[in-house]
Scaffold this motif. Structure first.
Motif, PDB file in Angstrom:
ATOM      1  N   PRO A   1      -6.861  16.790  -7.766  1.00 39.49           N
ATOM      2  CA  PRO A   1      -6.484  16.606  -6.360  1.00 39.49           C
ATOM      3  C   PRO A   1      -7.457  15.707  -5.597  1.00 39.49           C
ATOM      4  O   PRO A   1      -7.043  14.955  -4.719  1.00 39.49           O
ATOM      5  N   THR A   2      -8.728  15.769  -5.939  1.00 40.82           N
ATOM      6  CA  THR A   2      -9.717  14.928  -5.262  1.00 40.82           C
ATOM      7  C   THR A   2      -9.442  13.455  -5.534  1.00 40.82           C
ATOM      8  O   THR A   2      -9.469  12.622  -4.616  1.00 40.82           O
ATOM      9  N   LEU A   3      -9.181  13.122  -6.789  1.00 36.84           N
ATOM     10  CA  LEU A   3      -8.902  11.730  -7.140  1.00 36.84           C
ATOM     11  C   LEU A   3      -7.644  11.226  -6.444  1.00 36.84           C
ATOM     12  O   LEU A   3      -7.611  10.107  -5.916  1.00 36.84           O
ATOM     13  N   LEU A   4      -6.613  12.059  -6.419  1.00 39.47           N
ATOM     14  CA  LEU A   4      -5.373  11.666  -5.741  1.00 39.47           C
ATOM     15  C   LEU A   4      -5.589  11.540  -4.230  1.00 39.47           C
ATOM     16  O   LEU A   4      -5.067  10.615  -3.604  1.00 39.47           O
TER      17      LEU A   4
ATOM     18  N   TRP B   1       0.814  -1.209   0.000  1.00 36.46           N
ATOM     19  CA  TRP B   1       0.000   0.000   0.000  1.00 36.46           C
ATOM     20  C   TRP B   1       0.847   1.259   0.000  1.00 36.46           C
ATOM     21  O   TRP B   1       0.481   2.250  -0.621  1.00 36.46           O
ATOM     22  N   TRP B   2       1.955   1.241   0.728  1.00 39.51           N
ATOM     23  CA  TRP B   2       2.744   2.471   0.859  1.00 39.51           C
ATOM     24  C   TRP B   2       3.411   2.861  -0.456  1.00 39.51           C
ATOM     25  O   TRP B   2       3.652   4.041  -0.691  1.00 39.51           O
ATOM     26  N   HIS B   3       3.680   1.878  -1.339  1.00 41.22           N
ATOM     27  CA  HIS B   3       4.225   2.212  -2.654  1.00 41.22           C
ATOM     28  C   HIS B   3       3.201   3.022  -3.460  1.00 41.22           C
ATOM     29  O   HIS B   3       3.536   4.014  -4.111  1.00 41.22           O
ATOM     30  N   THR B   4       1.947   2.576  -3.398  1.00 41.35           N
ATOM     31  CA  THR B   4       0.877   3.270  -4.119  1.00 41.35           C
ATOM     32  C   THR B   4       0.639   4.644  -3.514  1.00 41.35           C
ATOM     33  O   THR B   4       0.436   5.625  -4.229  1.00 41.35           O
ATOM     34  N   LYS B   5       0.679   4.732  -2.180  1.00 36.45           N
ATOM     35  CA  LYS B   5       0.520   6.025  -1.521  1.00 36.45           C
ATOM     36  C   LYS B   5       1.634   6.974  -1.955  1.00 36.45           C
ATOM     37  O   LYS B   5       1.389   8.138  -2.280  1.00 36.45           O
ATOM     38  N   LEU B   6       2.860   6.473  -1.967  1.00 37.64           N
ATOM     39  CA  LEU B   6       3.995   7.303  -2.375  1.00 37.64           C
ATOM     40  C   LEU B   6       3.823   7.791  -3.811  1.00 37.64           C
ATOM     41  O   LEU B   6       4.078   8.962  -4.109  1.00 37.64           O
ATOM     42  N   LEU B   7       3.368   6.921  -4.699  1.00 38.41           N
ATOM     43  CA  LEU B   7       3.106   7.347  -6.084  1.00 38.41           C
ATOM     44  C   LEU B   7       2.040   8.439  -6.127  1.00 38.41           C
ATOM     45  O   LEU B   7       2.155   9.400  -6.899  1.00 38.41           O
ATOM     46  N   GLY B   8       1.004   8.301  -5.297  1.00 39.87           N
ATOM     47  CA  GLY B   8      -0.030   9.331  -5.226  1.00 39.87           C
ATOM     48  C   GLY B   8       0.520  10.663  -4.735  1.00 39.87           C
ATOM     49  O   GLY B   8       0.189  11.724  -5.266  1.00 39.87           O
ATOM     50  N   VAL B   9       1.381  10.616  -3.725  1.00 46.91           N
ATOM     51  CA  VAL B   9       1.990  11.846  -3.191  1.00 46.91           C
ATOM     52  C   VAL B   9       2.929  12.468  -4.226  1.00 46.91           C
ATOM     53  O   VAL B   9       2.967  13.694  -4.384  1.00 46.91           O
TER      54      VAL B   9
END
Length: 151
Positions: A135-138, A91-99
């Motif tokens: 920004p909402t989607l991210l 999950w944190w990889h996907t979160k990092l990509l989102g950030v």
């Protein structure tokens, strides 16, 4: 006690300050594209355009940039806190990509602010209306990754 272990007692404070910084950053990411929608509707060099230029500059420099920097610094402190992140979870990889995408979007908005200030119109009103949703989607992606941790 290593320095990294010294972070643990401050975890909740760090997390709270991180969320406050993220909220401030998100407020700017929601509002600046909306200002660009309105700015696209007025002619360059008019008093209205000059007002938008001032509002956009102040929003970016006084709120968004400091909030983004604080969010990043506090986020890094959080992940350095022992036990805060399960490095084997995906999950944190996907979160990092989102950030990272959110940060790139912030950069895109900063470049556009400069173009508006120079009297250019980098994109159409319709484009900025669509970008207002990014920004909402991210945010949805990032929050789901952090709270639900689906993988």
């Amino acid at each position: 006690m290593p320095l990294i272990d010294a972070l643990a007692p401050y975890y909740l404070w760090t997390k709270s300050l991180h969320l406050i910084a993220v909220f401030a950053w998100m407020a700017g990411l929601f509002y600046l594209p909306r200002l660009y929608v309105y700015h696209s509707q007025v002619a360059a060099g008019t008093p209205q355009s000059d007002l938008f230029i001032t509002m956009e500059r102040r929003l970016l420099r006084a709120i968004m940039n400091p909030a983004m920097i604080a969010a990043w610094i506090l986020g890094i402190v959080l992940i350095l806190t022992p036990g805060a992140v399960d490095w084997h979870a995906g999950w944190w990889h996907t979160k990092l990509l989102g950030v990272l995408a959110m940060t790139a979007f912030h950069g895109h908005l900063a470049v556009a602010r400069k173009a508006f200030a120079d009297g250019n119109r980098p994109h159409t009103e319709r484009y900025w209306r669509a970008m207002n949703e990014a920004p909402t989607l991210l945010l949805v992606l990032i929050v789901v990754m952090v709270i639900v941790k689906p993988f």
